[in-house]
Motif scaffolding. Structure first.
Motif, PDB file in Angstrom:
ATOM      1  N   LEU A 325       0.805  -1.224   0.000  1.00 43.44           N
ATOM      2  CA  LEU A 325       0.000   0.000   0.000  1.00 43.44           C
ATOM      3  C   LEU A 325       0.835   1.270   0.000  1.00 43.44           C
ATOM      4  CD1 LEU A 325      -2.829  -1.066   2.501  1.00 43.44           C
ATOM      5  CD2 LEU A 325      -2.965  -0.920   0.012  1.00 43.44           C
ATOM      6  N   HIS A 326       2.154   1.140   0.073  1.00 40.32           N
ATOM      7  CA  HIS A 326       3.061   2.277  -0.079  1.00 40.32           C
ATOM      8  C   HIS A 326       2.789   3.410   0.912  1.00 40.32           C
ATOM      9  CE1 HIS A 326       2.314   0.324  -4.061  1.00 40.32           C
ATOM     10  NE2 HIS A 326       3.609   0.080  -3.895  1.00 40.32           N
ATOM     11  N   ALA A 331      -4.894   6.629  -1.049  1.00 40.06           N
ATOM     12  CA  ALA A 331      -4.625   6.716  -2.487  1.00 40.06           C
ATOM     13  C   ALA A 331      -5.072   5.435  -3.184  1.00 40.06           C
ATOM     14  CB  ALA A 331      -3.141   6.973  -2.725  1.00 40.06           C
ATOM     15  N   HIS A 332      -4.780   4.296  -2.571  1.00 39.86           N
ATOM     16  CA  HIS A 332      -5.189   3.035  -3.177  1.00 39.86           C
ATOM     17  C   HIS A 332      -6.713   2.889  -3.175  1.00 39.86           C
ATOM     18  CE1 HIS A 332      -1.463   0.936  -4.168  1.00 39.86           C
ATOM     19  NE2 HIS A 332      -0.927   1.541  -3.130  1.00 39.86           N
ATOM     20  N   ARG A 333      -7.375   3.398  -2.140  1.00 36.62           N
ATOM     21  CA  ARG A 333      -8.840   3.371  -2.146  1.00 36.62           C
ATOM     22  C   ARG A 333      -9.377   4.201  -3.314  1.00 36.62           C
ATOM     23  NH1 ARG A 333      -8.151   3.536   3.721  1.00 36.62           N
ATOM     24  NH2 ARG A 333      -9.022   1.633   4.638  1.00 36.62           N
ATOM     25  N   THR A 334      -8.767   5.368  -3.518  1.00 40.27           N
ATOM     26  CA  THR A 334      -9.195   6.241  -4.606  1.00 40.27           C
ATOM     27  C   THR A 334      -9.005   5.569  -5.959  1.00 40.27           C
ATOM     28  OG1 THR A 334      -8.654   8.242  -3.339  1.00 40.27           O
ATOM     29  CG2 THR A 334      -8.769   8.475  -5.726  1.00 40.27           C
ATOM     30  N   LEU A 335      -7.901   4.831  -6.115  1.00 45.14           N
ATOM     31  CA  LEU A 335      -7.541   4.240  -7.403  1.00 45.14           C
ATOM     32  C   LEU A 335      -8.105   2.840  -7.597  1.00 45.14           C
ATOM     33  CD1 LEU A 335      -3.827   5.442  -7.459  1.00 45.14           C
ATOM     34  CD2 LEU A 335      -5.758   6.456  -8.679  1.00 45.14           C
ATOM     35  N   GLY A 336      -8.795   2.314  -6.568  1.00 50.50           N
ATOM     36  CA  GLY A 336      -9.414   1.003  -6.689  1.00 50.50           C
ATOM     37  C   GLY A 336      -8.484  -0.165  -6.488  1.00 50.50           C
ATOM     38  N   TYR A 338      -7.141  -0.991  -3.397  1.00 48.61           N
ATOM     39  CA  TYR A 338      -7.156  -1.359  -1.983  1.00 48.61           C
ATOM     40  C   TYR A 338      -7.995  -2.637  -1.829  1.00 48.61           C
ATOM     41  CZ  TYR A 338      -7.628  -0.813   3.079  1.00 48.61           C
ATOM     42  OH  TYR A 338      -7.577  -1.013   4.436  1.00 48.61           O
ATOM     43  N   PRO A 339      -7.642  -3.594  -0.974  1.00 46.29           N
ATOM     44  CA  PRO A 339      -6.560  -3.554   0.018  1.00 46.29           C
ATOM     45  C   PRO A 339      -5.263  -4.210  -0.435  1.00 46.29           C
ATOM     46  CG  PRO A 339      -7.984  -5.395   0.506  1.00 46.29           C
ATOM     47  CD  PRO A 339      -8.556  -4.743  -0.724  1.00 46.29           C
ATOM     48  N   GLY A 340      -5.251  -4.810  -1.628  1.00 48.86           N
ATOM     49  CA  GLY A 340      -4.057  -5.548  -2.042  1.00 48.86           C
ATOM     50  C   GLY A 340      -2.866  -4.679  -2.363  1.00 48.86           C
ATOM     51  N   GLY A 341      -3.138  -3.453  -2.839  1.00 49.77           N
ATOM     52  CA  GLY A 341      -2.040  -2.590  -3.230  1.00 49.77           C
ATOM     53  C   GLY A 341      -1.534  -2.924  -4.621  1.00 49.77           C
ATOM     54  N   SER A 342      -0.264  -2.681  -4.850  1.00 55.08           N
ATOM     55  CA  SER A 342       0.302  -2.866  -6.183  1.00 55.08           C
ATOM     56  C   SER A 342       1.812  -2.994  -6.086  1.00 55.08           C
ATOM     57  CB  SER A 342      -0.064  -1.673  -7.081  1.00 55.08           C
ATOM     58  OG  SER A 342       0.445  -0.472  -6.518  1.00 55.08           O
ATOM     59  N   VAL A 343       2.417  -3.243  -7.235  1.00 56.61           N
ATOM     60  CA  VAL A 343       3.879  -3.286  -7.350  1.00 56.61           C
ATOM     61  C   VAL A 343       4.322  -1.972  -7.981  1.00 56.61           C
ATOM     62  CG1 VAL A 343       5.851  -4.484  -8.360  1.00 56.61           C
ATOM     63  CG2 VAL A 343       3.847  -5.788  -7.623  1.00 56.61           C
ATOM     64  N   ARG A 344       5.122  -1.207  -7.257  1.00 54.55           N
ATOM     65  CA  ARG A 344       5.507   0.126  -7.731  1.00 54.55           C
ATOM     66  C   ARG A 344       6.856   0.086  -8.442  1.00 54.55           C
ATOM     67  NH1 ARG A 344       6.000   4.381  -3.142  1.00 54.55           N
ATOM     68  NH2 ARG A 344       8.024   3.342  -2.858  1.00 54.55           N
ATOM     69  N   ILE A 345       6.899   0.782  -9.563  1.00 54.22           N
ATOM     70  CA  ILE A 345       8.121   0.954 -10.347  1.00 54.22           C
ATOM     71  C   ILE A 345       8.496   2.433 -10.284  1.00 54.22           C
ATOM     72  CG2 ILE A 345       9.205   0.662 -12.602  1.00 54.22           C
ATOM     73  CD1 ILE A 345       8.155  -1.957 -11.480  1.00 54.22           C
ATOM     74  N   SER A 346       9.607   2.758  -9.662  1.00 58.64           N
ATOM     75  CA  SER A 346      10.004   4.166  -9.538  1.00 58.64           C
ATOM     76  C   SER A 346      11.436   4.344 -10.031  1.00 58.64           C
ATOM     77  CB  SER A 346       9.856   4.651  -8.095  1.00 58.64           C
ATOM     78  OG  SER A 346      10.470   3.772  -7.173  1.00 58.64           O
ATOM     79  N   LEU A 347      11.610   5.356 -10.874  1.00 56.87           N
ATOM     80  CA  LEU A 347      12.862   5.544 -11.601  1.00 56.87           C
ATOM     81  C   LEU A 347      13.768   6.568 -10.948  1.00 56.87           C
ATOM     82  CD1 LEU A 347      11.398   5.684 -15.225  1.00 56.87           C
ATOM     83  CD2 LEU A 347      11.822   3.698 -13.772  1.00 56.87           C
ATOM     84  N   SER A 348      15.015   6.555 -11.386  1.00 59.30           N
ATOM     85  CA  SER A 348      15.987   7.571 -10.989  1.00 59.30           C
ATOM     86  C   SER A 348      16.627   8.140 -12.241  1.00 59.30           C
ATOM     87  CB  SER A 348      17.062   6.953 -10.086  1.00 59.30           C
ATOM     88  OG  SER A 348      18.116   6.382 -10.857  1.00 59.30           O
ATOM     89  N   PRO A 349      17.390   9.216 -12.121  1.00 53.26           N
ATOM     90  CA  PRO A 349      18.063   9.762 -13.310  1.00 53.26           C
ATOM     91  C   PRO A 349      19.028   8.777 -13.955  1.00 53.26           C
ATOM     92  CG  PRO A 349      18.129  11.337 -11.493  1.00 53.26           C
ATOM     93  CD  PRO A 349      17.621  10.054 -10.929  1.00 53.26           C
ATOM     94  N   TYR A 350      19.443   7.761 -13.218  1.00 48.47           N
ATOM     95  CA  TYR A 350      20.455   6.837 -13.727  1.00 48.47           C
ATOM     96  C   TYR A 350      19.895   5.741 -14.628  1.00 48.47           C
ATOM     97  CZ  TYR A 350      23.598   8.985 -10.315  1.00 48.47           C
ATOM     98  OH  TYR A 350      24.368   9.873  -9.606  1.00 48.47           O
ATOM     99  N   HIS A 351      18.589   5.586 -14.710  1.00 46.97           N
ATOM    100  CA  HIS A 351      18.026   4.526 -15.545  1.00 46.97           C
ATOM    101  C   HIS A 351      18.154   4.865 -17.026  1.00 46.97           C
ATOM    102  CE1 HIS A 351      15.806   2.926 -11.906  1.00 46.97           C
ATOM    103  NE2 HIS A 351      16.336   1.848 -12.459  1.00 46.97           N
TER     104      HIS A 351
END
Length: 370
Positions: A325-326, A331-336, A338-351
């Motif tokens: 749920l991060h 936020a997850h309730r808003t996006l539908g 919840y409650p399982g959540g998701s797998v987040r992919i977050s980048l950096s300038p180095y990718h």
């Protein structure tokens, strides 16, 4: 190959100067900040103030003295919420627990009223509907500039125009360094050093137009006005009780002075999201429009448990992500999601593009199996 996709939690890698500056303080410089006049202590104080000035330039703030160092964005948010008076607050629908938990306490202790601003399906605030809200001039408005779940970027400038008289607190924990905004337009802005700014953990800052009107969250020694039992009224001492994280601030200065050019473009980020969304069985939490998309997004695979999916990505492809749920259940309730959540992919300038290709292939193979 850079397989670390959890930069929304904390960035990695850092510029090498971050570790070098931390080590320089710990191994070579030493000494206190703002509490002595011998050369070692003077060098520390000068470096901390140079870091303050560098951070102010980096975020576009005109006056560095309106910037106070904190342990993180959560610390900065708590200073504002518990240091000013308000009876009603309006939030974006994608807020983090850094906001919700202190507000929940204020709800029970002071009876404040909490309202959610209207939004689109991706959680972006609907500014047209906001124009019809009955918002009092003394209401506080808090906006998570970039969601840490789907990366949607909120329309700060439009909200400032709609609510010209209200105090607005911007949570820039995820947007700092990747999504620019005019910080001087807003009353308060909270930053953390260890995410997009590429600095060490335990560093952050609060910027405010009128911080002298905010009650300090903690009191203690500052090295100034030591004869008195009250906190100094001037900045930054008013909010910097106790010895700060000097080694961390040295490291943050190293990051700000040596910030890398991004190894990918925004267009390549959007192409990455499109390619993953096109994989059969994969659903993506993202902004509805590309120009509203920040440098992170989340995915789910069929009806598979997100934790199972994330573990498979790591066990078979060594891809490191954040699952659950991060710290943002609303936020997850808003996006539908919840409650399982998701797998987040977050980048950096180095990718780079090659990292994206590897990620797409890994998600595709995992989706076929699951």
């Amino acid at each position: 190959m850079n397989l670390y996709f959890d930069n929304a939690a904390t960035s990695f890698p850092k510029p090498p100067q971050v570790a070098a500056e931390c080590a320089r303080y710990l191994c070579e410089v030493g000494g206190p900040y703002g509490r002595a006049f011998y050369p070692r202590a003077v060098e520390v104080s000068r470096t901390v103030e140079r870091a303050r000035e560098a951070l102010a330039r980096f975020i576009g703030a005109r006056d560095p003295q309106q910037l106070v160092f904190t342990a993180n964005a959560t610390h900065a948010i708590n200073i504002v919420l518990k240091g000013i008076e308000f009876n009603r607050v309006w939030l974006s629908p994608l807020e983090h627990n850094a906001l919700w938990r202190p507000l929940f306490r204020l709800l029970h202790e002071k009876g404040i009223e909490i309202n959610i601003l209207p939004c689109e399906s991706d959680g972006r605030i609907d500014t047209q509907r906001c124009k019809g809200l009955l918002v009092n001039a003394d209401d506080l408005i808090v906006i998570n500039h970039q969601s840490n779940v789907n990366g949607v970027v909120q329309p700060l400038d439009e909200l400032r125009e709609i609510f010209p008289e209200n105090r607005i607190l911007v949570d820039a924990a995820q947007s700092a360094a990747s999504v620019a905004f005019n910080v001087d337009k807003f009353d308060f802005a909270a930053f953390t050093g260890h995410k997009g700014l590429l600095g060490p953990t335990g560093t952050g800052a609060l910027y405010g137009k009128n911080l002298s009107e905010v009650r300090p969250l903690i009191e203690g020694g500052t090295g100034s006005l030591s004869h008195g039992v009250e906190m100094p009224g001037f900045l930054p001492d008013r909010f910097e009780a106790g010895t700060p994280n000097i080694a961390g601030i040295f490291g943050l200065y190293g990051a700000l002075q040596n910030y890398p050019e991004a190894c990918h473009t925004h267009g390549e980020l959007l192409a990455l999201i499109d390619d993953i969304a096109a994989i059969g069985g994969i659903s993506v939490l993202r902004a509805s429009r590309g120009d509203h998309q920040g440098n992170l997004f989340s995915i789910n695979c069929n009806n598979a448990d997100p934790a199972h999916f994330a573990r498979k990505l790591f066990d078979e492809f060594q891809i490191e992500t954040r699952v659950g749920l991060h710290c943002a259940p609303e936020a997850h309730r808003t996006l539908g999601s919840y409650p399982g959540g998701s797998v987040r992919i977050s980048l950096s300038p180095y990718h780079r593009a090659a990292d994206f290709e590897y990620l797409i292939g890994a998600v595709n193979k995992c989706a076929k199996v699951l």
